[in-house]
Design a protein around this motif. Structure first.
Motif, PDB file in Angstrom:
ATOM      1  N   GLN A 299       0.822  -1.218   0.000  1.00 52.83           N
ATOM      2  CA  GLN A 299       0.000   0.000   0.000  1.00 52.83           C
ATOM      3  C   GLN A 299       0.851   1.260   0.000  1.00 52.83           C
ATOM      4  OE1 GLN A 299      -2.645  -0.445   3.381  1.00 52.83           O
ATOM      5  NE2 GLN A 299      -4.197  -1.447   2.125  1.00 52.83           N
ATOM      6  N   GLN A 300       2.021   1.210   0.610  1.00 50.00           N
ATOM      7  CA  GLN A 300       2.882   2.386   0.623  1.00 50.00           C
ATOM      8  C   GLN A 300       3.276   2.780  -0.797  1.00 50.00           C
ATOM      9  OE1 GLN A 300       6.190   1.815   3.340  1.00 50.00           O
ATOM     10  NE2 GLN A 300       4.877   0.739   4.781  1.00 50.00           N
ATOM     11  N   ALA A 301       3.563   1.793  -1.626  1.00 46.83           N
ATOM     12  CA  ALA A 301       3.926   2.072  -3.014  1.00 46.83           C
ATOM     13  C   ALA A 301       2.711   2.465  -3.846  1.00 46.83           C
ATOM     14  CB  ALA A 301       4.601   0.846  -3.627  1.00 46.83           C
ATOM     15  N   LEU A 302       1.572   1.841  -3.554  1.00 50.81           N
ATOM     16  CA  LEU A 302       0.384   2.071  -4.371  1.00 50.81           C
ATOM     17  C   LEU A 302      -0.293   3.398  -4.061  1.00 50.81           C
ATOM     18  CD1 LEU A 302      -1.725   1.148  -6.420  1.00 50.81           C
ATOM     19  CD2 LEU A 302      -2.836  -0.170  -4.580  1.00 50.81           C
ATOM     20  N   PHE A 303      -0.440   3.744  -2.777  1.00 51.43           N
ATOM     21  CA  PHE A 303      -1.235   4.914  -2.423  1.00 51.43           C
ATOM     22  C   PHE A 303      -0.652   6.214  -2.969  1.00 51.43           C
ATOM     23  CE2 PHE A 303      -3.490   3.054   1.580  1.00 51.43           C
ATOM     24  CZ  PHE A 303      -4.117   2.133   0.763  1.00 51.43           C
ATOM     25  N   GLY A 304       0.654   6.262  -3.166  1.00 54.30           N
ATOM     26  CA  GLY A 304       1.248   7.462  -3.735  1.00 54.30           C
ATOM     27  C   GLY A 304       0.963   7.635  -5.214  1.00 54.30           C
ATOM     28  N   ARG A 305       0.318   6.627  -5.825  1.00 57.95           N
ATOM     29  CA  ARG A 305       0.080   6.667  -7.273  1.00 57.95           C
ATOM     30  C   ARG A 305      -1.401   6.627  -7.630  1.00 57.95           C
ATOM     31  NH1 ARG A 305       4.169   2.308  -9.744  1.00 57.95           N
ATOM     32  NH2 ARG A 305       3.309   3.198 -11.684  1.00 57.95           N
ATOM     33  N   VAL A 306      -2.267   6.846  -6.640  1.00 59.06           N
ATOM     34  CA  VAL A 306      -3.702   6.838  -6.904  1.00 59.06           C
ATOM     35  C   VAL A 306      -4.284   8.222  -6.667  1.00 59.06           C
ATOM     36  CG1 VAL A 306      -3.910   4.396  -6.326  1.00 59.06           C
ATOM     37  CG2 VAL A 306      -4.312   6.116  -4.552  1.00 59.06           C
ATOM     38  N   ALA A 307      -5.476   8.443  -7.219  1.00 59.19           N
ATOM     39  CA  ALA A 307      -6.143   9.742  -7.078  1.00 59.19           C
ATOM     40  C   ALA A 307      -6.820   9.884  -5.721  1.00 59.19           C
ATOM     41  CB  ALA A 307      -7.163   9.921  -8.192  1.00 59.19           C
ATOM     42  N   ALA A 308      -7.235   8.770  -5.141  1.00 53.43           N
ATOM     43  CA  ALA A 308      -7.885   8.767  -3.826  1.00 53.43           C
ATOM     44  C   ALA A 308      -7.918   7.340  -3.313  1.00 53.43           C
ATOM     45  CB  ALA A 308      -9.303   9.341  -3.907  1.00 53.43           C
ATOM     46  N   VAL A 309      -8.124   7.222  -1.992  1.00 52.75           N
ATOM     47  CA  VAL A 309      -8.184   5.916  -1.330  1.00 52.75           C
ATOM     48  C   VAL A 309      -9.522   5.789  -0.623  1.00 52.75           C
ATOM     49  CG1 VAL A 309      -7.172   4.448   0.452  1.00 52.75           C
ATOM     50  CG2 VAL A 309      -5.680   5.814  -1.018  1.00 52.75           C
TER      51      VAL A 309
END
Length: 406
Positions: A299-309
Motif C-alpha cells: 500500500q505504501q507504493a500504491l497509495f502514492g500513485r492513486v487519485a484517492a483511497v
C-alpha cells in the motif's frame, strides 16, 4: 537482548509490530512475535526476518465466523488460556515484552510477563481505549451504555465494569492456576501506569489528562520495499491515476455488492478503479478494462500513485494513506473506524461516509469531496507534517528501559 512482541487481532494489529520488530533487529536485538497462526501474518514477519510464534485460532477464521456477542466471555477464556501457554513458552529468556491487540489477549500476555518477572509495556494503536474525560468510550457488542448517561467519566466507569464482566473471571482463573493474585480492574491492569500510544500526533492528537501518563511514540510503520505486481504496474501506467477501494480485514457482509458499488461510484467520477480483495474477498465481477483487482499489495507504493483511497478506516490504512498524501474516503464499519473517519474529515484530507453501507450515490458524493483540488492540496500539506520516526522512538524507549532495569 531479546524482546517478545505479543498481539492478537487483525492485520492492523500485526503490521505495526512488523515495523517495530524490523527496527529492533536493525539495532541488534533478537525479536520474536506471538500472533495468530494466519499464513499471511507468518509471511509478513518472515519478510523482515522475524519468527512467528502462533497463538490461538486463525484471526481470519474468527473474523469470518462472526460469532454472537454473547459468546465473547467464552472466546476470551480460550484466548487468555492460549496466551498463558504460548506466551509463557515464547517469553522464556526475554528481556522485555510488548503487549497489544485485543484486551483479553493483552491481559494474558502481561500476566505472563508479570509471572516471569519480565519488564513489559502496554501499547495501543488508537486512543479510544485510553480513559479520557474528553470523549466517551467505545461500546462492547451487546453491552450498550444507558442512553440517559452522558457524563464521560461515568461512562468510563461503566466501561471498566463491562470489561471486568467480560474478561475478569477468565483472566483470574488462569492467574490462579499460575499461582498469581487476582486482578480487580482488568482495564487498568492492561493499560498500566504509562501506556504507549503508537499513533501520529497530527493525525491522532492526545489531549493530556491528569489521570494517565501516555507516551505517544508516533505511528509504527515498516518500510515496505515489495514491488507492485507487473499487471498492476501496467494498469497504473495505462492511464490517469485510478481510485483505490479496499476494506482490509473487515468482513463486509455484502462483499460483492460493496465492490460493485465502489466501482460504479468511481466510474461516475470518470476514474478507473483498483480494488483490493482483502479478507472480505471483494470481487466486482467486472470484465471491463478500467478495473483491476489485487490481493496482497504494497500500500505504501500504491497509495502514492492513486487519485484517492476508499477504505474502512483502520488505523494502519488511515496512517498509510495520510503519509502518502492521497485524499481519502472512509467508510467506517466498526470499533475505532468512525473515529478515524472523523479525523480525516476534520483535517480536510478527505470525506467521512455516513454509515457502513455505501450506495453509488452516497459514495459518489464522498468521492467528489475527496477528488476536489483543495482536498488534494490539503492532503499533501498534512502528509508533510506526519512523523516517520515512530519505530525508532519506540525501540529506543524500550531498549533504554531494559538497560535501566539491568
Amino acid at each position: 537482548m531479546r524482546v517478545l512482541l505479543s498481539t492478537y487481532g487483525s492485520r492492523g494489529d500485526l503490521e505495526p509490530l512488523v515495523g517495530l520488530a524490523a527496527r529492533l533487529r536493525e539495532l541488534g536485538t533478537e525479536v520474536r512475535v506471538c500472533a495468530p497462526p494466519d499464513e499471511d501474518f507468518a509471511q509478513r514477519l518472515a519478510g523482515v526476518g522475524v519468527p512467528l510464534v502462533p497463538v490461538g485460532r486463525s484471526a481470519r477464521a474468527l473474523t469470518k465466523a462472526a460469532p454472537p456477542s454473547s459468546s465473547m466471555p467464552e472466546r476470551a477464556a480460550a484466548l487468555i488460556a492460549a496466551q498463558f501457554e504460548a506466551v509463557a513458552a515464547a517469553a522464556e529468556g526475554c528481556d522485555a515484552l510488548v503487549a497489544t491487540g485485543m484486551m483479553p489477549a493483552a491481559a494474558g500476555a502481561l500476566s505472563v510477563a508479570e509471572k516471569l518477572g519480565i519488564p513489559s509495556v502496554s501499547v495501543t494503536f488508537q486512543q479510544l481505549t485510553l480513559p479520557s474525560p474528553h470523549r466517551r468510550p467505545l461500546e462492547y457488542a451487546g453491552r450498550p451504555f444507558p442512553p440517559e448517561v452522558t457524563d464521560n467519566r461515568v461512562l468510563w466507569d461503566l466501561d471498566a465494569e463491562s470489561i471486568n464482566a467480560l474478561f475478569g473471571a477468565a483472566l483470574n482463573t488462569n492467574r490462579a492456576s499460575a499461582g498469581m493474585p487476582p486482578v480487580d480492574d482488568v482495564r487498568d491492569y492492561v493499560i498500566g501506569d504509562r501506556p504507549w500510544l503508537a499513533t501520529d500526533p497530527v493525525l491522532d492528537p492526545w489531549r493530556e489528562t491528569p489521570d494517565l501518563d501516555v507516551v505517544q511514540t508516533g505511528a509504527w510503520v515498516a518500510p515496505d520495499t515489495r514491488p507492485l505486481p507487473p499487471g498492476l504496474e501496467a494498469f497504473l501506467a495505462a492511464g490517469a491515476p485510478p481510485v483505490y477501494a479496499g476494506f482490509g480485514s473487515m468482513p463486509m457482509h455484502a462483499a460483492a455488492d460493496a465492490a460493485q458499488v465502489a466501482v460504479e461510484a468511481i466510474r461516475a467520477q470518470g476514474r478507473r478503479a483498483v480494488v483490493l480483495r482483502g479478507w472480505a474477498g471483494l470481487d466486482p465481477r467486472d470484465e471491463r478494462d478500467d478495473c483491476f483487482v489485487v490481493g496482497e499489495v504494497n500500500q505504501q507504493a500504491l497509495f502514492g500513485r492513486v487519485a484517492a483511497v476508499v477504505h474502512h478506516g483502520g488505523a494502519g490504512t488511515t496512517t498509510t494513506a495520510t503519509r502518502s498524501g492521497a485524499p481519502q474516503v472512509v467508510v467506517p464499519q466498526a470499533a475505532d473506524q468512525p473515529y478515524w473517519a472523523g479525523r480525516v474529515a476534520d483535517l480536510g484530507i478527505g470525506a467521512a461516509h455516513d454509515g457502513p453501507t455505501p450506495t453509488v450515490e452516497s459514495l459518489s458524493a464522498a468521492l467528489r469531496t475527496a477528488l476536489a483540488a483543495e482536498t488534494r492540496d490539503r492532503a499533501a500539506a498534512v502528509a508533510a507534517t506526519i512523523r516517520h520516526d515512530g519505530t525508532t522512538t519506540a525501540a529506543r524507549l524500550l531498549l533504554d528501559a531494559v538497560g535501566r532495569g539491568r
